[in-house]
Motif scaffolding. Structure first.
Motif, PDB file in Angstrom:
ATOM      1  N   SER A   1       1.126   4.595  -8.193  1.00 33.30           N
ATOM      2  CA  SER A   1       0.238   4.097  -8.914  1.00 33.30           C
ATOM      3  C   SER A   1      -1.005   5.280  -9.362  1.00 33.30           C
ATOM      4  N   ASP A   2      -0.897   5.838 -10.483  1.00 31.39           N
ATOM      5  CA  ASP A   2      -1.792   6.862 -10.697  1.00 31.39           C
ATOM      6  C   ASP A   2      -3.370   6.523 -10.698  1.00 31.39           C
TER       7      ASP A   2
ATOM      8  N   PHE B   1       0.617  -1.148  -0.010  1.00 28.89           N
ATOM      9  CA  PHE B   1       0.236   0.059   0.033  1.00 28.89           C
ATOM     10  C   PHE B   1       0.950   1.260  -0.139  1.00 28.89           C
ATOM     11  N   LYS B   2       1.686   1.292   1.097  1.00 26.91           N
ATOM     12  CA  LYS B   2       2.516   2.375   1.270  1.00 26.91           C
ATOM     13  C   LYS B   2       3.538   2.997  -0.199  1.00 26.91           C
ATOM     14  N   ARG B   3       3.938   1.883  -0.837  1.00 29.17           N
ATOM     15  CA  ARG B   3       4.817   2.228  -2.153  1.00 29.17           C
ATOM     16  C   ARG B   3       3.756   2.538  -3.251  1.00 29.17           C
TER      17      ARG B   3
ATOM     18  N   LYS C   1      -7.975   7.534  -6.740  1.00 25.03           N
ATOM     19  CA  LYS C   1      -9.004   6.887  -5.633  1.00 25.03           C
ATOM     20  C   LYS C   1      -8.821   7.623  -4.486  1.00 25.03           C
ATOM     21  N   ILE C   2      -7.427   7.971  -4.142  1.00 22.28           N
ATOM     22  CA  ILE C   2      -7.029   8.552  -2.920  1.00 22.28           C
ATOM     23  C   ILE C   2      -7.581  10.052  -2.744  1.00 22.28           C
ATOM     24  N   GLU C   3      -7.366  10.687  -3.982  1.00 23.86           N
ATOM     25  CA  GLU C   3      -7.834  11.855  -4.211  1.00 23.86           C
ATOM     26  C   GLU C   3      -9.252  12.127  -3.966  1.00 23.86           C
ATOM     27  N   ALA C   4     -10.193  11.257  -4.472  1.00 28.21           N
ATOM     28  CA  ALA C   4     -11.690  11.087  -4.443  1.00 28.21           C
ATOM     29  C   ALA C   4     -11.984  10.907  -2.816  1.00 28.21           C
ATOM     30  N   VAL C   5     -11.147  10.046  -2.044  1.00 31.40           N
ATOM     31  CA  VAL C   5     -11.354   9.986  -0.738  1.00 31.40           C
ATOM     32  C   VAL C   5     -11.330  11.098  -0.011  1.00 31.40           C
ATOM     33  N   LYS C   6     -10.275  11.873  -0.482  1.00 35.12           N
ATOM     34  CA  LYS C   6     -10.016  13.369   0.124  1.00 35.12           C
ATOM     35  C   LYS C   6     -11.208  14.082  -0.042  1.00 35.12           C
TER      36      LYS C   6
END
Length: 182
Positions: free
Chosen positions: A93-94, A86-88, A99-104
């Motif tokens: 991974s674009d 996950f951390k790497r 997905k992380i931007e959407a969670v933010k």
């Protein structure tokens, strides 16, 4: 004694401060595969607001929501067997970055829709919560939520049956809790 409120019904109280547990936000934002509770909690959320209540959120809830939701998105993309990556992959991974931007964005929406109430628990309370968590009744995060609810006289909304014996006002759609089977 815990005052248990049925979240499957219209909100029967007004002018209260209400704190949603992380699991409720996950239900509402539709990324929990365990059941049909999303609609129930979404409707309860709407009825709370219509009754003039204030939904609050703190850094603990936002932090836990962000981390859990990102890991769920990671698992959906790569599978649980890749968990150690996950951390790497969050850096490389674009698709995961998207997905992380959407969670933010969801976290910002929650912050916009709720009243932010910073946790103000003292060190003594943390030590007491650590002692209680070590007894096995609640995990440390949940013990902190109970302390927040007691200190702020908040009503907690959660699907977690562990709160059934916490001594706070607790709204849930958890059938086991509502039947008194916990």
């Amino acid at each position: 004694m815990t005052d248990i409120i049925d979240a499957k019904k219209e909100c029967g109280f007004e002018g209260q401060f209400v704190l949603f547990d992380t699991n409720i936000w996950i239900y509402i934002y539709g990324n929990d595969p365990r059941g049909d509770e999303a609609a129930i909690y979404s409707e309860f959320y709407d009825s709370l607001l219509k009754a003039g209540n204030t939904v609050i959120v703190n850094e603990q809830i936002i932090s836990e929501f962000f981390n859990r939701f990102c890991k769920m998105e990671f698992d959906a993309l790569f599978g649980r067997s890749m968990g150690g990556q996950f951390k790497r992959l969050r850096k490389t991974s674009d698709e995961l970055k998207e997905k992380i931007e959407a969670v933010k964005d969801i976290c910002l929406e929650i912050l916009e829709d709720c009243v932010y109430q910073q946790s103000n628990l003292e060190e003594e309370c943390l030590m007491e919560n650590l002692t209680n968590a070590a007894k096995g009744e609640l995990d440390l995060t949940d013990a902190a939520l109970v302390s927040e609810c007691i200190a702020g006289e908040y009503i907690l909304v959660s699907h977690d049956a562990d709160f059934a014996m916490s001594g706070i006002k607790f709204a849930t759609a958890n059938g086991r809790v509502l039947r008194g089977a916990v």
